[in-house]
Design a protein around this motif. Sequence first.
Motif, short mmCIF file in Angstrom:
data_model
loop_
_atom_site.label_atom_id
_atom_site.label_comp_id
_atom_site.label_asym_id
_atom_site.label_seq_id
_atom_site.Cartn_x
_atom_site.Cartn_y
_atom_site.Cartn_z
N ARG A 1 0.85 -1.19 0.00
CA ARG A 1 0.00 0.00 0.00
C ARG A 1 0.89 1.24 0.00
NH1 ARG A 1 -1.89 3.26 4.42
NH2 ARG A 1 -3.73 4.50 3.87
N SER A 2 0.62 2.15 -0.91
CA SER A 2 1.32 3.42 -0.93
C SER A 2 0.31 4.55 -1.07
CB SER A 2 2.34 3.47 -2.07
OG SER A 2 1.71 3.26 -3.32
N MET A 3 0.56 5.63 -0.38
CA MET A 3 -0.36 6.76 -0.41
C MET A 3 0.45 8.05 -0.29
SD MET A 3 -3.66 7.65 2.02
CE MET A 3 -2.66 7.74 3.50
N VAL A 4 0.07 9.05 -1.06
CA VAL A 4 0.71 10.35 -0.97
C VAL A 4 -0.36 11.43 -0.88
CG1 VAL A 4 0.91 10.57 -3.48
CG2 VAL A 4 2.40 11.92 -2.01
N VAL B 1 4.80 37.10 -3.60
CA VAL B 1 4.45 35.73 -3.95
C VAL B 1 4.79 34.82 -2.77
CG1 VAL B 1 4.89 33.76 -5.46
CG2 VAL B 1 4.86 36.07 -6.41
N THR B 2 3.81 34.04 -2.33
CA THR B 2 4.02 33.01 -1.31
C THR B 2 3.63 31.67 -1.92
OG1 THR B 2 3.52 34.59 0.45
CG2 THR B 2 3.48 32.25 1.03
N HIS B 3 4.56 30.73 -1.90
CA HIS B 3 4.39 29.48 -2.64
C HIS B 3 4.92 28.34 -1.78
CE1 HIS B 3 4.85 27.54 -6.89
NE2 HIS B 3 3.71 27.24 -6.32
N SER B 4 4.23 27.21 -1.75
CA SER B 4 4.74 26.10 -0.96
C SER B 4 4.21 24.77 -1.46
CB SER B 4 4.38 26.28 0.52
OG SER B 4 2.99 26.20 0.73
N LEU B 5 4.92 23.71 -1.07
CA LEU B 5 4.53 22.34 -1.35
C LEU B 5 4.71 21.55 -0.07
CD1 LEU B 5 3.82 19.93 -3.22
CD2 LEU B 5 6.28 19.72 -3.68
N ARG B 6 3.65 20.88 0.36
CA ARG B 6 3.71 20.01 1.53
C ARG B 6 3.27 18.61 1.11
NH1 ARG B 6 0.87 23.92 6.14
NH2 ARG B 6 2.32 25.69 5.89
N GLU B 7 4.01 17.63 1.54
CA GLU B 7 3.76 16.28 1.07
C GLU B 7 4.00 15.26 2.18
OE1 GLU B 7 5.29 14.80 -2.89
OE2 GLU B 7 6.64 13.73 -1.54
N LYS B 8 3.14 14.26 2.23
CA LYS B 8 3.35 13.12 3.13
C LYS B 8 3.15 11.84 2.33
CE LYS B 8 2.11 11.06 7.56
NZ LYS B 8 1.31 11.17 8.81
N SER C 1 7.37 9.25 4.98
CA SER C 1 8.27 10.39 4.81
C SER C 1 7.41 11.64 4.66
CB SER C 1 9.17 10.22 3.59
OG SER C 1 8.41 10.29 2.40
N SER C 2 8.01 12.78 4.93
CA SER C 2 7.29 14.05 4.78
C SER C 2 8.23 15.09 4.21
CB SER C 2 6.74 14.52 6.13
OG SER C 2 7.79 14.72 7.06
N LEU C 3 7.64 16.08 3.57
CA LEU C 3 8.41 17.14 2.91
C LEU C 3 7.64 18.44 3.05
CD1 LEU C 3 10.12 17.02 -0.54
CD2 LEU C 3 8.41 18.77 -0.11
N ARG C 4 8.37 19.50 3.31
CA ARG C 4 7.78 20.84 3.35
C ARG C 4 8.73 21.82 2.68
NH1 ARG C 4 5.36 23.36 8.82
NH2 ARG C 4 3.89 21.69 8.38
N ASN C 5 8.24 22.53 1.68
CA ASN C 5 9.04 23.47 0.92
C ASN C 5 8.25 24.76 0.77
OD1 ASN C 5 11.00 24.62 -0.68
ND2 ASN C 5 10.88 23.12 -2.32
N SER D 1 12.75 17.86 5.08
CA SER D 1 12.20 16.53 4.80
C SER D 1 12.60 15.60 5.92
CB SER D 1 12.72 16.00 3.46
OG SER D 1 14.13 15.87 3.48
N LYS D 2 11.74 14.62 6.15
CA LYS D 2 11.97 13.67 7.23
C LYS D 2 11.49 12.30 6.79
CE LYS D 2 10.96 12.86 12.14
NZ LYS D 2 10.27 13.38 13.34
N GLY D 3 12.34 11.30 6.94
CA GLY D 3 12.00 9.93 6.58
C GLY D 3 12.56 8.97 7.60
N GLU D 4 12.37 7.69 7.33
CA GLU D 4 12.79 6.67 8.30
C GLU D 4 14.29 6.67 8.51
OE1 GLU D 4 12.32 1.86 9.06
OE2 GLU D 4 11.46 2.80 7.28
N PHE D 5 15.05 7.10 7.48
CA PHE D 5 16.50 6.96 7.55
C PHE D 5 17.23 8.30 7.62
CE2 PHE D 5 14.88 3.26 5.19
CZ PHE D 5 15.12 2.31 6.16
N GLY D 6 16.55 9.34 7.97
CA GLY D 6 17.25 10.59 8.14
C GLY D 6 16.40 11.82 7.91
#
Length: 620
Positions: A512-515, A542-549, A557-561, A589-594
């Motif tokens: 199972r994978s989900m984003v 301009v204010t711009h961002s990308l957030r991802e899990k 893993s997660s990412l915030r830009n 960014s944060k994941g299981e390995f760093g």
Amino acid sequence: MSRPLFFLLTLSLLATSLSLSSPSPPIPDRFTKSIPHSLRQNSLPQEYIELTHPLPSDRLIPSCSLQAFNHTFGDTIGRPPTSVSYSPPSDCPPPWSHVVLELRASSDGDQYDRIAAVWLAGAEILRTSTAEPNAEGVFWKVRNDVTRYAFLLQQSNLALTVMLENVITNDLTGVYDISLTLLYYKSNHVGVPPQHHKLNRKSGLLEENIAVDFVNKESQLGLESEKFRDSPLNRKSNSNSLCLYETPANLIIPISSGGDEGFWFRIESESGVESKGIQIPPNTCKAVLEIYVSFHGNDEFWYSNPPDSYIKMNNLTTGRAHGAYREVFVTIDGRFIGSVIPFPIIFTGGINPLFWEPVVAIGAFNLPSYDFDLTPFLGFLLDGKVHSIGLGVADSIPFWLVDANLHLWLDHDSSAVEAKTLYSRAPKLSIQRSSRFELLDGSFKIKAKRKSQFSGWVKSSAGNLTTHVLNQFNYKNFIRFDKNGTYKSVNQRVRTMSEVRVASETGSLISRSMVKRKSPLRMITSTISGSQTDAYLMVTNVTHSLREKLIFGDLSSSLRNSQDSRGWMEVKDHNVLSGSATTNQSFSSKGEFGCYSRSISATDGRLIIDNTTFSCASLI
């Protein structure tokens, strides 16, 4: 006094000192930087950067490299792309654990930003754009993990093609020097620590330092090299991945044009669906379509376009209209099978080019691709017939550049597999539009959502596996014009969720994978008359961002830009004569390995702050 308050007061005083008449409503545009040398702080060539996550291979030692391409793009508009012959290096044959494509570029003079792409045997492996140069010169590099194209990379005598249409005139003098190098990794030995960024304040250049106490740094990162290598979360660096490329495909079929004008399709309208007929092998057990897309011309700032009625009622000459909704979609034999709201990339000449020196907008150097799992549709794709895969852009106006790669995994233990599509539900788009305006002032709202679900089973030597695919998005866009059309604000929010589940014949969950993603964008532009004839002043924010899990099984893993840019510029025609700009950006960014984070602050073309850390404690 706080900096934001001081900034607003300064702009307010500047505005009141000038006439409030404006040449036209502040519709976003492309500009070149014609700022005199005497007003620039930098005297040396400057490195431009895009904040991204380090590649998995950055901690590895390449076994070999190949200088694959080197060319200067001068006056190339209207000419065929440049191609060279590619073969892998003989001293380190496949298989490889990783392959990285490194693009290096440089330019000087005056020039617009330009879109570019790299294809191998007609399959796109990188979509990028250029920095806008200046008299002092600029240079940059792009590193893209291309391991998923191993099927092509291991073959000999293929055409490696680069398209970059540039225009040279008396005013536009910048040429682009482009080189491509491929790095191949056979060993998974972690040989070097991650690069740390150090700011050389004398030259304004970034230096990449390699720490000598590697053992301590590796411990700091918390990386276990073998686990990091094998983690599905690190198989594809592209932020749009759903972990669909755990292993590279056995076959890649380009869904692209003939190549005389680049291999991308040019979409000119919402009815302009481009397609290609394909026939896939009967032992295909998995299929993923990867789409590359970019937007240009009157649709470069599609997310800020007012409706046609506003343009017509005010007798405006701009073609930037047709509303602010765009949706890239895929069809098979005319049947809808998926769509995506593209991430709104801002190129380096867009809105205010002073924002994007030396740090470019999110995704400008390495545009994302978008993945669609087509495995549920193998039930009718495996009938031995030719099927048409179509690509289109809903509500589009000229023009969009779109192509795709069909990745296929084959069952080598069988000459043919069985498959059946079980469920296909793709309701029509739910969209609401509202407009209220009087003369040049008004507001425009769009709300849209779509949810699609597909499932199908494939019986191969691996067993009878059923793939379930769920895609949904929620889109909101609000545009407002005030002050006789001289003030414009855009507020857009996009939320998406994609999920792929694979179950056994008994119903047990195999994978199972989900984003989940959020990509808010806020833009404010205001125009007043400038100090010169036919010039005007534009204040821009301009204010711009990308957030991802991302979740893959028990891993996550997660990412915030996030990027915030504020400034002003004086413009004549499309040339920026003077101005001031500040961009602040944070990437984590944060994941299981760093963990990894980097924060920067740039003012008037110089990097003031640049901090990097690999400590999870520093991440929010």
